[in-house]
Design a protein around this motif. Structure first.
Motif, short mmCIF file in Angstrom:
data_model
loop_
_atom_site.label_atom_id
_atom_site.label_comp_id
_atom_site.label_asym_id
_atom_site.label_seq_id
_atom_site.Cartn_x
_atom_site.Cartn_y
_atom_site.Cartn_z
N ALA A 222 1.79 13.95 -9.30
CA ALA A 222 2.79 15.18 -9.68
C ALA A 222 2.85 15.53 -11.38
CB ALA A 222 4.35 14.83 -9.08
N GLU A 223 2.96 14.14 -11.92
CA GLU A 223 3.12 14.32 -13.42
C GLU A 223 1.97 14.94 -13.99
OE1 GLU A 223 3.24 11.11 -16.86
OE2 GLU A 223 3.82 10.31 -14.84
N TYR A 224 0.66 14.40 -13.43
CA TYR A 224 -0.49 14.96 -14.02
C TYR A 224 -0.65 16.37 -13.80
CZ TYR A 224 -1.66 9.89 -14.54
OH TYR A 224 -1.94 8.53 -15.02
N GLU A 225 -0.17 16.86 -12.51
CA GLU A 225 -0.31 18.31 -12.15
C GLU A 225 0.35 19.20 -13.09
OE1 GLU A 225 0.56 18.56 -8.00
OE2 GLU A 225 -1.52 18.19 -7.37
N GLU A 226 1.63 18.40 -13.46
CA GLU A 226 2.60 19.17 -14.30
C GLU A 226 1.87 19.38 -15.78
OE1 GLU A 226 6.27 17.27 -14.71
OE2 GLU A 226 6.98 17.66 -12.83
N LYS A 227 1.29 18.18 -16.48
CA LYS A 227 0.35 18.32 -17.57
C LYS A 227 -0.63 19.11 -17.54
CE LYS A 227 1.53 13.65 -19.16
NZ LYS A 227 1.13 12.22 -19.25
N LEU A 228 -1.40 19.17 -16.33
CA LEU A 228 -2.37 20.12 -16.12
C LEU A 228 -2.07 21.58 -16.34
CD1 LEU A 228 -5.52 20.43 -15.53
CD2 LEU A 228 -4.87 20.51 -13.15
N ALA A 229 -0.79 21.99 -15.71
CA ALA A 229 -0.20 23.29 -15.59
C ALA A 229 0.04 23.68 -17.09
CB ALA A 229 0.91 23.25 -14.82
N LYS A 230 0.57 22.74 -17.99
CA LYS A 230 0.90 22.80 -19.45
C LYS A 230 -0.29 23.26 -20.18
CE LYS A 230 2.28 19.93 -23.32
NZ LYS A 230 2.73 18.81 -23.81
N PHE A 231 -1.45 22.32 -19.89
CA PHE A 231 -2.78 22.89 -20.47
C PHE A 231 -3.36 24.08 -20.16
CE2 PHE A 231 -3.19 18.02 -20.96
CZ PHE A 231 -2.81 17.82 -22.37
N LYS A 232 -3.36 24.25 -18.92
CA LYS A 232 -3.85 25.56 -18.42
C LYS A 232 -2.83 26.70 -18.90
CE LYS A 232 -6.21 24.50 -14.12
NZ LYS A 232 -5.94 24.27 -12.69
N ASN A 233 -1.77 26.81 -19.26
CA ASN A 233 -0.94 27.83 -19.74
C ASN A 233 -0.64 27.93 -21.21
OD1 ASN A 233 -0.44 28.76 -17.06
ND2 ASN A 233 1.46 27.07 -16.71
N MET A 234 -1.35 26.95 -21.84
CA MET A 234 -1.11 27.11 -23.37
C MET A 234 -2.12 28.06 -24.04
SD MET A 234 -2.13 23.35 -24.99
CE MET A 234 -3.88 22.96 -24.91
N ILE A 235 -1.66 28.25 -25.17
CA ILE A 235 -2.65 28.96 -25.95
C ILE A 235 -4.00 28.35 -26.24
CG2 ILE A 235 -3.11 30.41 -28.36
CD1 ILE A 235 0.03 30.40 -28.23
N ALA B 89 0.92 -1.21 -0.09
CA ALA B 89 0.04 0.09 -0.19
C ALA B 89 0.84 1.24 -0.02
CB ALA B 89 -0.91 0.07 1.22
N GLN B 90 1.95 1.06 0.88
CA GLN B 90 2.83 2.36 0.65
C GLN B 90 3.38 2.53 -0.66
OE1 GLN B 90 3.05 4.66 2.68
NE2 GLN B 90 2.58 4.15 4.50
N ALA B 91 3.88 1.39 -1.08
CA ALA B 91 4.62 1.55 -2.58
C ALA B 91 3.45 1.88 -3.57
CB ALA B 91 5.04 0.15 -2.95
N GLY C 287 3.70 5.56 -5.63
CA GLY C 287 3.58 5.63 -7.06
C GLY C 287 2.32 6.47 -7.52
N SER C 288 1.51 6.67 -6.74
CA SER C 288 0.22 7.53 -6.80
C SER C 288 0.49 9.02 -6.57
CB SER C 288 -1.06 7.54 -5.81
OG SER C 288 -1.57 5.84 -6.10
N LYS C 289 1.37 9.41 -5.68
CA LYS C 289 1.97 10.85 -5.46
C LYS C 289 2.98 11.14 -6.68
CE LYS C 289 1.68 10.90 -0.59
NZ LYS C 289 2.51 10.88 0.55
N ALA C 290 3.66 10.15 -7.28
CA ALA C 290 4.42 10.38 -8.20
C ALA C 290 3.37 10.64 -9.69
CB ALA C 290 5.46 9.48 -8.74
N ARG C 291 2.36 10.04 -9.86
CA ARG C 291 1.55 10.14 -10.85
C ARG C 291 0.96 11.45 -10.88
NH1 ARG C 291 0.79 4.67 -10.16
NH2 ARG C 291 -1.14 5.23 -8.89
#
Length: 161
Positions: A113-126, A101-103, A107-111
């Motif tokens: 963070a990755e999805y938040e980066e993608k979301l920031a990319k979508f929010k900041n794009m034209i 469960a800890q693993a 893994g979920s926290k890493a995913r």
């Protein structure tokens, strides 16, 4: 009495009920009803069993010595208390489940963070309706057509279509 020690372990039925899926609610209710019935029956029993009145049986039984023999055998009777052989296995399984469960949580926290980066990319794009082909290719490089390698339309290998 062994039954009293077992009865002291309380079950958190509210937390248990939260984890039961709706399609198994009937089985859960049957288990709880049965457990409550057994607990009530166990609670109604005395702490120590009622003492046997051997004198009454000596006066009621015609055969001499029979009650004395039964009394001697009864007092010599030792019922072994069952030993706990599964708690260590259950604790090991619990530790393994906690580790997995800890693993999964890491893994979920890493995913996340990755999805938040993608979301920031979508929010900041034209916005798409204001993008040119060059803007689209810079934001999404996988959409860029290789006109040098594939000079004819659709500018991609047929297998990728």
């Amino acid at each position: 009495m062994a039954g009293r020690r077992v009865a002291l372990k309380a079950i958190d039925w509210v937390a248990f009920a939260e984890r039961v899926p709706p399609n198994q609610r009937g089985m859960f209710n049957a288990l709880k009803t049965r457990s409550d019935g057994i607990s009530a029956k166990l609670a109604s029993l005395p702490e120590k069993p009622v003492a046997i009145d051997w004198n009454f049986y000596r006066s009621a039984v015609a055969k001499a010595g029979m009650v004395d023999e039964f009394e001697k055998k009864f007092k010599a009777l030792q019922i072994p208390e069952p030993t706990d052989t599964q708690t260590s296995n259950i604790n090991a399984q619990e530790a393994e489940a906690n580790k997995s469960a800890q693993a999964y949580i890491e893994g979920s926290k890493a995913r996340i963070a990755e999805y938040e980066e993608k979301l920031a990319k979508f929010k900041n794009m034209i916005p798409f309706d204001q993008m040119t082909i060059e803007d689209l290719n810079s934001v999404f490089p996988e959409t860029k057509l290789d006109k040098v390698k594939h000079p004819y339309w659709p500018h991609k290998p047929i297998a990728e279509l």
